[in-house]
Design a protein around this motif. Structure first.
Motif, PDB file in Angstrom:
ATOM      1  N   PRO A   1       0.313  -6.959   1.062  1.00  0.00           N
ATOM      2  CA  PRO A   1       0.810  -6.092   0.148  1.00  0.00           C
ATOM      3  C   PRO A   1      -0.374  -4.670   0.145  1.00  0.00           C
TER       4      PRO A   1
ATOM      5  N   VAL B   1       2.199  -1.753   1.552  1.00  0.00           N
ATOM      6  CA  VAL B   1       3.755  -1.684   0.152  1.00  0.00           C
ATOM      7  C   VAL B   1       2.734  -0.962  -0.636  1.00  0.00           C
TER       8      VAL B   1
ATOM      9  N   SER C   1       8.824  -3.178  -7.622  1.00  0.00           N
ATOM     10  CA  SER C   1       7.818  -3.884  -6.362  1.00  0.00           C
ATOM     11  C   SER C   1       6.337  -4.286  -6.775  1.00  0.00           C
TER      12      SER C   1
ATOM     13  N   LEU D   1       4.990  -7.633  -6.890  1.00  0.00           N
ATOM     14  CA  LEU D   1       3.544  -8.197  -6.408  1.00  0.00           C
ATOM     15  C   LEU D   1       2.739  -8.733  -7.539  1.00  0.00           C
TER      16      LEU D   1
ATOM     17  N   ILE E   1      14.182  -3.442  -3.538  1.00  0.00           N
ATOM     18  CA  ILE E   1      12.524  -4.281  -3.403  1.00  0.00           C
ATOM     19  C   ILE E   1      12.614  -4.121  -1.689  1.00  0.00           C
TER      20      ILE E   1
ATOM     21  N   LEU F   1      10.150  -1.565   1.403  1.00  0.00           N
ATOM     22  CA  LEU F   1       9.930  -2.454   2.258  1.00  0.00           C
ATOM     23  C   LEU F   1       9.569  -2.424   3.732  1.00  0.00           C
TER      24      LEU F   1
ATOM     25  N   ALA G   1       7.975 -11.039  -1.108  1.00  0.00           N
ATOM     26  CA  ALA G   1       6.585 -10.669  -2.057  1.00  0.00           C
ATOM     27  C   ALA G   1       6.139 -11.528  -2.871  1.00  0.00           C
TER      28      ALA G   1
END
Length: 341
Positions: free
Chosen positions: A135, A138, A162, A166, A265, A269, A284
């Protein structure tokens, strides 16, 4: 006993209509049929409809009665699907669909159970991902998208979805159902009640509650701040009759669908350097839960945050991949050195 075969082409009427015919033939009261069909989610009915359509054509082509078929005919149908390349998951779904359509508990038939086991051993269903992405890749990318007042609506929206993905590990379906009226903003963070039915909703199960804490030491990736700023940014853009949090980035600004959120999303990525040809937006969920587990968060809290039941083995089977208080899930994902317990 097999009844007389159809004498003329029988057009497939659609999933809901096919079930109405099936329930009616079994003597179900007409006033109860709609309620029985309502027991299926839209996605499940759509999935089953693929099977019903195939079954409809198979029965007509082979002169079988579609509502009254023997075990041997069902086995032949499922075997043909396998020979045409269907996966274990598809065959299993078809078995469930036919059980509902025909009114027989074919899942308990010993011959069909043996066939399904053979399909699994011959074409096993494996987890989609052997590993997942970090993660931090991102988060590092979207942390540069500041200040929020200078971002475009598209960029701010992508940052918010996003962080939602997460920091909560929920599906995009959940995010598409967030209502402004169900968001509670306090000094400690943001609490979001999800009142609409989602994939994991069921009798006796609590509806999900999403928690977004303030990251006072790192406002660049603070999920609560981003959401509050997004609400302020979109206040004059959204329809006065709409209560949905997320709206489309182009005029006219409608309620954002799960498909749109998924696309945003996946674009983030790709922009971050994650291989979008391999990893979907749903990954995610894998990345967040795996990172939380690596950070030492308890399995019970991971299950609760992501919306799995206490007895669910889903994380262990499909999501746990190599690389606290409930609100600590977000900190465990976004701030690896977080010492909260």
């Amino acid at each position: 006993m097999q009844t007389a075969p159809p004498t003329a082409p029988d057009t497939y009427p659609g999933g809901g209509a096919a079930l109405r015919l099936a329930f009616s033939r079994r003597g179900c009261p007409p006033e109860a049929i709609d309620l029985m069909i309502a027991s299926l989610s839209k996605s499940t009915l759509k999935q089953y409809s693929v099977c019903f359509n195939q079954w409809w054509q198979y029965c007509y082509t082979n002169n079988h009665e579609k509502f009254d078929s023997s075990t041997s005919i069902i086995i032949k149908f499922l075997t043909d699907q396998y020979n045409n390349g269907a996966s274990y998951g598809t065959i299993n779904s078809f078995r469930s669909a036919l059980s509902l359509l025909l009114g027989n508990d074919i899942s308990q038939d010993k011959s069909i159970k043996r066939l399904i086991k053979g399909v699994f051993r011959s074409r096993p269903s494996l987890p989609k991902y052997a590993n997942t992405w970090d993660p931090q890749i991102v988060l590092s990318h979207i942390s540069k998208w500041t200040p929020h007042t200078e971002l475009s609506l598209e960029k701010l929206t992508k940052k918010l979805v996003s962080l939602l993905a997460l920091c909560t590990a929920h599906r995009v379906q959940t995010f598409s159902l967030i209502k402004l009226s169900n968001i509670i903003i306090s000094d400690s963070g943001v609490k979001i009640n999800i009142v609409d039915l989602i994939k994991t909703s069921g009798p006796g199960r609590d509806q999900p509650v999403l928690y977004l804490p303030y990251f006072n030491d790192n406002l660049d990736i603070c999920p609560a701040t981003t959401l509050v700023d997004y609400i302020s940014f979109t206040k004059e853009l959204r329809s006065t009759s709409s209560d949905h949090l997320l709206i489309t980035v182009k005029r006219p600004h409608r309620n954002a669908t799960a498909q749109s959120i998924s696309r945003w999303i996946k674009q983030v990525l790709q922009e971050s350097g994650v291989d979008a040809a391999v990893f979907s937006a749903h990954s995610a969920r894998h990345a967040a839960t795996s990172a939380a587990h690596s950070a030492g968060l308890s399995l019970d809290l991971i299950r609760k945050t992501a919306g799995w039941t206490a007895s669910s083995s889903t994380f262990a089977k499909y999501y746990k991949r190599p690389l606290l208080e409930q609100s600590n899930f977000a900190k465990a994902v976004c701030i690896p050195n977080n010492s909260s317990s």
